[in-house]
Design a protein around this motif. Structure first.
Motif, PDB file in Angstrom:
ATOM      1  N   MET A 270      43.311  -5.593  10.896  1.00 29.20           N
ATOM      2  CA  MET A 270      43.894  -4.312  10.478  1.00 29.20           C
ATOM      3  C   MET A 270      43.837  -3.288  11.598  1.00 29.20           C
ATOM      4  N   SER A 271      42.702  -3.253  12.283  1.00 27.22           N
ATOM      5  CA  SER A 271      42.550  -2.294  13.379  1.00 27.22           C
ATOM      6  C   SER A 271      43.497  -2.614  14.526  1.00 27.22           C
ATOM      7  N   ARG A 272      43.722  -3.931  14.771  1.00 23.12           N
ATOM      8  CA  ARG A 272      44.645  -4.317  15.825  1.00 23.12           C
ATOM      9  C   ARG A 272      46.067  -3.896  15.475  1.00 23.12           C
ATOM     10  N   THR A 273      46.446  -4.056  14.210  1.00 25.42           N
ATOM     11  CA  THR A 273      47.781  -3.629  13.764  1.00 25.42           C
ATOM     12  C   THR A 273      47.932  -2.125  13.906  1.00 25.42           C
ATOM     13  N   LEU A 274      46.905  -1.389  13.521  1.00 29.13           N
ATOM     14  CA  LEU A 274      46.949   0.067  13.666  1.00 29.13           C
ATOM     15  C   LEU A 274      47.050   0.477  15.120  1.00 29.13           C
ATOM     16  N   GLN A 275      46.310  -0.215  15.970  1.00 28.69           N
ATOM     17  CA  GLN A 275      46.366   0.089  17.413  1.00 28.69           C
ATOM     18  C   GLN A 275      47.754  -0.186  17.973  1.00 28.69           C
ATOM     19  N   ARG A 276      48.372  -1.283  17.518  1.00 30.33           N
ATOM     20  CA  ARG A 276      49.706  -1.618  17.988  1.00 30.33           C
ATOM     21  C   ARG A 276      50.722  -0.587  17.511  1.00 30.33           C
ATOM     22  N   LEU A 277      50.605  -0.170  16.241  1.00 30.51           N
ATOM     23  CA  LEU A 277      51.524   0.844  15.713  1.00 30.51           C
ATOM     24  C   LEU A 277      51.349   2.170  16.444  1.00 30.51           C
ATOM     25  N   THR A 278      50.108   2.509  16.778  1.00 28.27           N
ATOM     26  CA  THR A 278      49.854   3.750  17.519  1.00 28.27           C
ATOM     27  C   THR A 278      50.489   3.691  18.907  1.00 28.27           C
ATOM     28  N   THR A 279      50.352   2.518  19.554  1.00 27.37           N
ATOM     29  CA  THR A 279      50.957   2.342  20.882  1.00 27.37           C
ATOM     30  C   THR A 279      52.469   2.476  20.813  1.00 27.37           C
ATOM     31  N   TYR A 280      53.078   1.801  19.836  1.00 25.84           N
ATOM     32  CA  TYR A 280      54.527   1.897  19.669  1.00 25.84           C
ATOM     33  C   TYR A 280      54.951   3.328  19.356  1.00 25.84           C
ATOM     34  N   GLY A 281      54.128   4.023  18.586  1.00 30.35           N
ATOM     35  CA  GLY A 281      54.451   5.410  18.254  1.00 30.35           C
ATOM     36  C   GLY A 281      54.487   6.297  19.489  1.00 30.35           C
ATOM     37  N   PHE A 282      53.478   6.148  20.359  1.00 35.71           N
ATOM     38  CA  PHE A 282      53.455   6.932  21.597  1.00 35.71           C
ATOM     39  C   PHE A 282      54.622   6.572  22.508  1.00 35.71           C
ATOM     40  N   VAL A 283      54.962   5.275  22.559  1.00 30.77           N
ATOM     41  CA  VAL A 283      56.101   4.851  23.375  1.00 30.77           C
ATOM     42  C   VAL A 283      57.396   5.458  22.856  1.00 30.77           C
ATOM     43  N   MET A 284      57.573   5.459  21.531  1.00 29.65           N
ATOM     44  CA  MET A 284      58.788   6.026  20.943  1.00 29.65           C
ATOM     45  C   MET A 284      58.875   7.531  21.183  1.00 29.65           C
ATOM     46  N   ILE A 285      57.733   8.199  21.067  1.00 28.65           N
ATOM     47  CA  ILE A 285      57.731   9.647  21.321  1.00 28.65           C
ATOM     48  C   ILE A 285      58.096   9.931  22.779  1.00 28.65           C
ATOM     49  N   GLY A 286      57.520   9.149  23.686  1.00 25.89           N
ATOM     50  CA  GLY A 286      57.863   9.330  25.101  1.00 25.89           C
ATOM     51  C   GLY A 286      59.319   9.038  25.382  1.00 25.89           C
ATOM     52  N   ALA A 287      59.862   7.986  24.762  1.00 24.72           N
ATOM     53  CA  ALA A 287      61.264   7.634  24.972  1.00 24.72           C
ATOM     54  C   ALA A 287      62.183   8.728  24.432  1.00 24.72           C
ATOM     55  N   LEU A 288      61.884   9.234  23.233  1.00 26.09           N
ATOM     56  CA  LEU A 288      62.708  10.294  22.648  1.00 26.09           C
ATOM     57  C   LEU A 288      62.634  11.576  23.482  1.00 26.09           C
TER      58      LEU A 288
END
Length: 278
Positions: A1-19
């Motif tokens: 669960m923590s790994r999934t949350l970490q992955r979602l957090t990483t993707y979230g930061f990447v999406m924010i940076g891309a936008l």
């Protein structure tokens, strides 16, 4: 669960940076088509009734886009061609030849990268304009950018990454260094050539200061200079000044974006090649 949350957090930061990176480009495109400037937050969503090509027609009428684009193309392509012609053999020499001062030359290239162009601008202007008489001349625009230290280092790194056996086999067959470069090394450098070309292209295409200094005739000015002069003198008289400025910026940006998208896969190829040494 923590790994999934970490992955979602990483993707979230990447999406924010891309936008955050894409937003200025989106704003520029939307604003260039707006008939009336809409700086409100709601203006980010284009309204069909407020869209048209008027801004593009106005900027074309003011600065003649096609001749300015042609000047930019001549200036930029001339710089890219000379950069490849000079940079490829220079990179090969730094990677594969042994000669006195080789380390100093490589260090000098890095030093050149650290120096801003403005430091060399005044002596270059005196040399090119007063000594060579190349004002209002494409050659005068191109020469200061003809040797690109970044391109030389790209070629050097590419040749260093190639297996030594490739060059040893050519030498055993009796090929000299020039023949080895032309028949063995150069045909393999397509990714490096494209990478160096794109990186070199961006500088002259967007360059304003040097062409502005060296060109006084409007018929010789690249698009960046024509657009800059229009912004400082006549843009305020347009019906939608910001829209006209953004339309010109879009025209200036499109060739670079298209070139990068077309050549993007070669950047990956060049990066992978530079990291493998047999």
């Amino acid at each position: 669960m923590s790994r999934t949350l970490q992955r979602l957090t990483t993707y979230g930061f990447v999406m924010i940076g891309a936008l955050a990176s894409i937003f200025p480009l989106y704003y520029m495109v939307v604003g260039s088509f707006q008939l009336k400037a809409d700086s409100a937050f709601s203006g980010l969503v284009p309204r069909p009734g407020n869209l048209g090509l008027t801004n593009y027609r106005d900027v074309d009428k003011a600065i003649s886009l096609l001749p300015s684009l042609a000047n930019s193309a001549i200036f930029t392509l001339g710089t890219v061609v000379l950069t490849i012609v000079v940079g490829l053999p220079a990179g090969y020499a730094l990677a594969r030849l042994r000669f006195p001062g080789k380390t100093a030359v490589a260090a000098g290239l890095i030093l050149v990268l650290a120096l801003p162009f403005q430091v060399m601008m005044i002596p270059l202007y005196i040399l090119v304009v007063r000594d060579y008489g190349l004002a209002d001349n494409f050659l005068g625009m191109i020469l200061p950018f003809a040797v690109n230290a970044t391109a030389v280092l790209i070629f050097r790194q590419f040749f260093v990454a190639l297996p030594d056996e490739l060059f040893d086999a050519a030498h055993i067959d009796g090929a000299g260094e020039l023949k080895t470069l032309m028949l063995v090394a150069a045909p393999l450098t397509k990714p490096a050539i494209i990478t160096a070309s794109v990186i070199t292209f961006i500088g002259p295409w967007n360059e304003f200061l040097w062409p502005f200094l060296i060109t006084k005739k409007h018929s010789m000015q690249p698009l960046a200079v024509s657009l800059g002069e229009y912004v400082s003198t006549n843009a305020a008289t347009a019906t939608n000044p910001y829209g006209v400025i953004l339309a010109g910026a879009c025209v200036l940006a499109v060739p670079v974006i298209v070139l990068f998208l077309v050549a993007q896969r070669y950047f990956t190829s060049a990066a992978l090649g530079s990291g493998v040494k047999e």
